[in-house]
Design a protein around this motif. Structure first.
Motif, short mmCIF file in Angstrom:
data_model
loop_
_atom_site.label_atom_id
_atom_site.label_comp_id
_atom_site.label_asym_id
_atom_site.label_seq_id
_atom_site.Cartn_x
_atom_site.Cartn_y
_atom_site.Cartn_z
N ASP A 294 0.82 -1.22 0.00
CA ASP A 294 0.00 0.00 0.00
C ASP A 294 0.85 1.27 0.00
OD1 ASP A 294 1.06 -0.14 2.54
OD2 ASP A 294 -0.81 0.37 3.58
N PHE A 295 2.12 1.15 -0.37
CA PHE A 295 3.06 2.27 -0.34
C PHE A 295 2.84 3.13 -1.59
CE2 PHE A 295 7.87 3.38 0.18
CZ PHE A 295 7.52 4.62 0.65
N ASP A 296 1.96 4.09 -1.48
CA ASP A 296 1.58 4.90 -2.64
C ASP A 296 2.76 5.65 -3.25
OD1 ASP A 296 -1.05 4.08 -2.53
OD2 ASP A 296 -1.70 5.76 -1.29
N PHE A 297 3.65 6.16 -2.40
CA PHE A 297 4.80 6.88 -2.92
C PHE A 297 5.68 5.95 -3.77
CE2 PHE A 297 3.56 9.79 0.39
CZ PHE A 297 3.89 11.02 -0.12
N GLY A 298 5.79 4.70 -3.36
CA GLY A 298 6.55 3.73 -4.14
C GLY A 298 5.92 3.48 -5.49
N HIS A 299 4.60 3.32 -5.53
CA HIS A 299 3.92 3.10 -6.81
C HIS A 299 4.06 4.31 -7.73
CE1 HIS A 299 2.26 -0.74 -5.71
NE2 HIS A 299 1.66 -0.25 -4.64
N VAL A 300 3.99 5.50 -7.15
CA VAL A 300 4.14 6.71 -7.95
C VAL A 300 5.56 6.81 -8.50
CG1 VAL A 300 4.22 9.24 -7.86
CG2 VAL A 300 2.29 8.00 -6.84
N LEU A 301 6.56 6.49 -7.68
CA LEU A 301 7.95 6.53 -8.17
C LEU A 301 8.16 5.54 -9.31
CD1 LEU A 301 10.85 7.52 -8.01
CD2 LEU A 301 11.26 5.85 -6.19
N ILE A 302 7.61 4.34 -9.17
CA ILE A 302 7.71 3.35 -10.24
C ILE A 302 7.08 3.91 -11.52
CG2 ILE A 302 6.85 1.10 -11.03
CD1 ILE A 302 7.13 0.19 -8.06
N ALA A 303 5.90 4.50 -11.38
CA ALA A 303 5.21 5.08 -12.54
C ALA A 303 6.05 6.18 -13.18
CB ALA A 303 3.84 5.62 -12.13
N GLU A 304 6.68 7.01 -12.37
CA GLU A 304 7.49 8.10 -12.90
C GLU A 304 8.71 7.58 -13.66
OE1 GLU A 304 6.43 11.59 -9.63
OE2 GLU A 304 8.18 10.29 -9.31
N ILE A 305 9.35 6.54 -13.12
CA ILE A 305 10.51 5.97 -13.81
C ILE A 305 10.08 5.36 -15.14
CG2 ILE A 305 12.26 4.15 -13.72
CD1 ILE A 305 12.38 4.60 -10.67
N LEU A 306 8.98 4.61 -15.12
CA LEU A 306 8.48 4.00 -16.35
C LEU A 306 8.09 5.07 -17.37
CD1 LEU A 306 6.32 1.17 -14.76
CD2 LEU A 306 8.47 0.87 -15.98
N ASP A 307 7.48 6.14 -16.89
CA ASP A 307 7.11 7.26 -17.76
C ASP A 307 8.36 7.88 -18.37
OD1 ASP A 307 5.77 9.30 -19.05
OD2 ASP A 307 5.31 10.42 -17.23
N ASP A 308 9.39 8.09 -17.55
CA ASP A 308 10.66 8.64 -18.06
C ASP A 308 11.22 7.77 -19.19
OD1 ASP A 308 10.55 10.61 -16.12
OD2 ASP A 308 11.97 9.62 -14.77
N GLN A 309 11.00 6.47 -19.10
CA GLN A 309 11.54 5.54 -20.09
C GLN A 309 10.62 5.36 -21.29
OE1 GLN A 309 12.11 2.06 -17.60
NE2 GLN A 309 14.15 2.71 -16.97
N GLY A 310 9.51 6.11 -21.31
CA GLY A 310 8.59 6.02 -22.43
C GLY A 310 7.65 4.84 -22.36
N ARG A 311 7.58 4.17 -21.22
CA ARG A 311 6.71 2.99 -21.06
C ARG A 311 5.39 3.46 -20.44
NH1 ARG A 311 10.94 -0.72 -17.97
NH2 ARG A 311 9.19 -2.19 -17.86
N VAL A 312 4.61 4.17 -21.26
CA VAL A 312 3.45 4.91 -20.75
C VAL A 312 2.37 3.96 -20.20
CG1 VAL A 312 1.59 6.50 -21.37
CG2 VAL A 312 3.91 6.87 -22.25
N GLU A 313 2.06 2.91 -20.93
CA GLU A 313 0.99 2.02 -20.46
C GLU A 313 1.37 1.34 -19.14
OE1 GLU A 313 -0.36 -0.61 -23.49
OE2 GLU A 313 -1.03 1.00 -24.81
N SER A 314 2.63 0.96 -19.00
CA SER A 314 3.09 0.38 -17.73
C SER A 314 3.03 1.40 -16.61
CB SER A 314 4.52 -0.17 -17.88
OG SER A 314 4.56 -1.24 -18.80
N ALA A 315 3.34 2.66 -16.94
CA ALA A 315 3.25 3.73 -15.94
C ALA A 315 1.81 3.90 -15.47
CB ALA A 315 3.78 5.04 -16.52
N ILE A 316 0.87 3.85 -16.41
CA ILE A 316 -0.55 3.97 -16.05
C ILE A 316 -0.95 2.83 -15.11
CG2 ILE A 316 -2.91 3.84 -16.96
CD1 ILE A 316 -1.86 5.30 -19.46
N GLU A 317 -0.45 1.62 -15.38
CA GLU A 317 -0.77 0.47 -14.52
C GLU A 317 -0.28 0.71 -13.10
OE1 GLU A 317 0.87 -3.01 -16.29
OE2 GLU A 317 -0.42 -2.93 -18.06
N SER A 318 0.89 1.31 -12.95
CA SER A 318 1.41 1.60 -11.61
C SER A 318 0.59 2.69 -10.93
CB SER A 318 2.88 2.01 -11.68
OG SER A 318 3.70 0.90 -12.00
N TYR A 319 0.21 3.72 -11.68
CA TYR A 319 -0.65 4.75 -11.10
C TYR A 319 -1.99 4.16 -10.66
CZ TYR A 319 2.29 8.74 -12.43
OH TYR A 319 3.32 9.66 -12.53
#
Length: 562
Positions: A294-319
């Motif tokens: 339930d660590f929301d900050f962790g999920h957001v950080l994962i999404a941000e890293i994936l977004d930085d790498q252009g992996r938009v759909e995976s970032a959305i899944e983390s969000y």
């Protein structure tokens, strides 16, 4: 505080390509799986790379390089349990071996086997990355085993290194807090607040939580007021302020040893992202949410890293893993809408923002974001409506609203409503006189209209001073000089702009015009031809073709090629 790390994953295997034999009877050759994995690595698709390399590993289990790659991709894609099966066979002193050890230690700690976790973490770890993460994890497994004194001892050693001092003092405060030593926690929090130049928002949130739980509401509010005065207030801090106002009981920032381990992993992961080492950061962030789902900050950080790498759909899944009621829920929904619009799911994005706008009739942000999305799709009339709705929710425009005025001004200008657009640009400059993008847009618009040329030139020159490496702004200055018939100076600036933005059709077109005016006709035609190859706007295609054919004026061939 620097935490250096080498980017791992996506590197060619040291061994030769596997022989073309069947992979596990699946009908797919090992060579095919290997090549598919290599392509997946190139695309940054860790899930697919892990799947394909896993098939190869089944047939080549003793290949250490292959095992390391499979481990990295498994943990990067969040398959921690599968990664653990591979991690036990990874040996050595390199970074991947250190990450495998950390993964195993995290698993043991989660199972309550703190002694085994401590044994694993006692092994040396490579580089400054290992120097900071290992002591923090060691401290928390000692705390999990009930030895707070030993945990603090490890963190005190960490504080002796100036580069890692803040990590040590902050986690000492958290350990004391978890152990119930309020006086020592207070002392460590206070020390952390004065370490470095500016306390992090993460530290501030933890300290405010501690003060609120101690009943020291005035002290907590004073810290939050200071953050607001520095214009650093973010969603977590705003949420803490709302909780204080409502009298809600503050939750412990870290409530257990596993929470502390997750926090340590998260902090180093965030630092690695800032230092452009996202692959290692992603692994640590995945481990943080493995410990604390339930660590929301962790999920957001994962999404941000994936977004930085252009992996938009995976970032959305983390969000999607962040609940709407979370303190991060509001900003996550906004960012999710933006990402949906990036992949063409605009209707979904607009629906999310409309829902948010209906929920909070006092907040302009969802409508502003809606305007940005519509403007990006060149739906300028719709964007103006969205921006107008956002402005209607603001009782009094203040300096920080310059960006709304600027964005609406662009939409108005593109909607052919120059009177209102000019008003917005001028008002934005009243609030922020040295904003280079507003100076540039208004100055360029005036020049294009042939009005206020001297003032426009001064504005754009100032914008160039502020952003000398921005090709679009340098182009504006070149075009201003062109429109004022200073063609030689225009060439100089437009050549700089073309170097900064070589793929922009408008800049290349402008440079062609300037070359023509100074008699460099062959170069002019070259630039126009280049502009035509760079997909200019439709209404410019025939204009550029005509210039290639006929030049800018009726002249003899001899004159044109002089």
């Amino acid at each position: 505080m620097a935490v250096a790390a080498t980017v791992i994953g996506g590197t060619p295997m040291a061994a030769e390509t596997p022989a073309a034999t069947d992979a596990g009877g699946s009908g797919e050759t090992l060579t095919g799986s290997y090549l598919a994995a290599h392509h997946a690595e190139f695309l940054g698709d860790s899930a697919a790379a892990a799947e394909y390399l896993g098939r190869v590993l089944e047939a080549d289990a003793d290949n250490p390089d292959l095992r390391r790659r499979v481990f990295v991709h498994l943990v990067s894609s969040g398959r921690i349990e599968d990664a653990l099966e591979v991690a036990e066979g990874i040996e050595g002193s390199g970074q991947t071996a250190a990450l495998a050890t950390i993964t195993r230690a995290v698993s043991e700690a989660l199972a309550g086997e703190y002694g085994e976790a401590e044994r694993l973490l006692d092994s040396p770890m490579a580089g400054s990355f290992g120097q900071v993460i290992a002591p923090m994890l060691q401290a928390w497994v000692k705390q999990g085993a009930g030895d707070s004194e030993a945990a603090i001892g490890v963190l005190e050693e960490l504080q002796k290194d100036e580069g890692f001092k803040l990590y040590g003092s902050f986690h000492a405060a958290l350990v004391h807090d978890v152990a119930g030593n309020a006086e020592k926690a207070e002392s460590s929090f206070a020390a952390s607040m004065v370490e470095g130049e500016t306390p992090s928002l993460r530290l501030i949130e933890a300290y405010v939580s501690f003060l609120a739980r101690a009943g020291r509401i005035d002290d907590a509010e004073a810290i939050l007021d200071q953050v607001a005065a520095e214009n650093r207030e973010a969603m977590p801090v705003a949420a803490a302020r709302e909780n204080l106002a409502r009298g809600q009981r503050a939750r412990p920032f870290v409530g257990s040893a596993t929470d502390g381990l997750a926090e340590a992993l998260f902090e180093v992961a965030a630092e690695l992202r800032r230092e452009n080492a996202p692959n290692v950061g992603l692994i640590l962030a995945r481990l943080a949410v493995y410990l604390r789902p339930d660590f929301d900050f962790g999920h957001v950080l994962i999404a941000e890293i994936l977004d930085d790498q252009g992996r938009v759909e995976s970032a959305i899944e983390s969000y999607d893993r962040v609940h709407e009621t979370s303190q991060l829920g509001w900003q996550v929904r906004v960012r999710r809408a933006e990402l949906l619009s990036e992949i063409g799911r605009t209707d979904e994005a607009i629906a999310i923002l409309e829902s948010m706008a209906a929920e909070r009739g006092d907040r302009p942000e969802p409508l502003m974001r809606m305007g940005h999305i519509m403007r990006g799709e060149e739906r300028f009339d719709d964007a103006v409506i969205a921006y107008d709705r956002a402005a209607g929710r603001i009782a009094t425009l203040e300096p920080h609203h310059w960006s709304l005025l600027y964005a609406r001004g662009i939409a108005l200008e593109r909607s052919k409503d120059w009177v209102r657009a000019e008003e917005d640009f001028l008002r934005a400059l009243e609030f922020n006189p040295d904003q280079p993008y507003v100076l540039n847009y208004l100055g360029y618009s005036w020049i294009d209209q042939g009005v206020n040329l001297e003032r426009a030139r001064e504005m754009i020159e100032r914008a160039v001073e502020l952003r000398p490496r921005d090709g679009y702004i340098v182009d504006s200055l070149g075009w201003a000089l062109y429109r004022m018939d200073d063609f030689a100076a225009a060439v100089d600036q437009l050549e700089k702009a073309a170097e900064l933005r070589p793929e922009d059709p408008v800049i290349n077109d402008h440079l062609g015009d300037a070359y023509w005016q100074v008699g460099r006709h062959r170069e002019a035609r070259f630039q126009w031809t280049r502009a035509l190859s760079l997909n200019p706007e439709e209404d410019q295609v025939e204009v550029i073709r005509d210039k290639i054919e006929n030049g800018l004026a009726a002249e003899t061939d001899a004159e044109q090629d002089s």
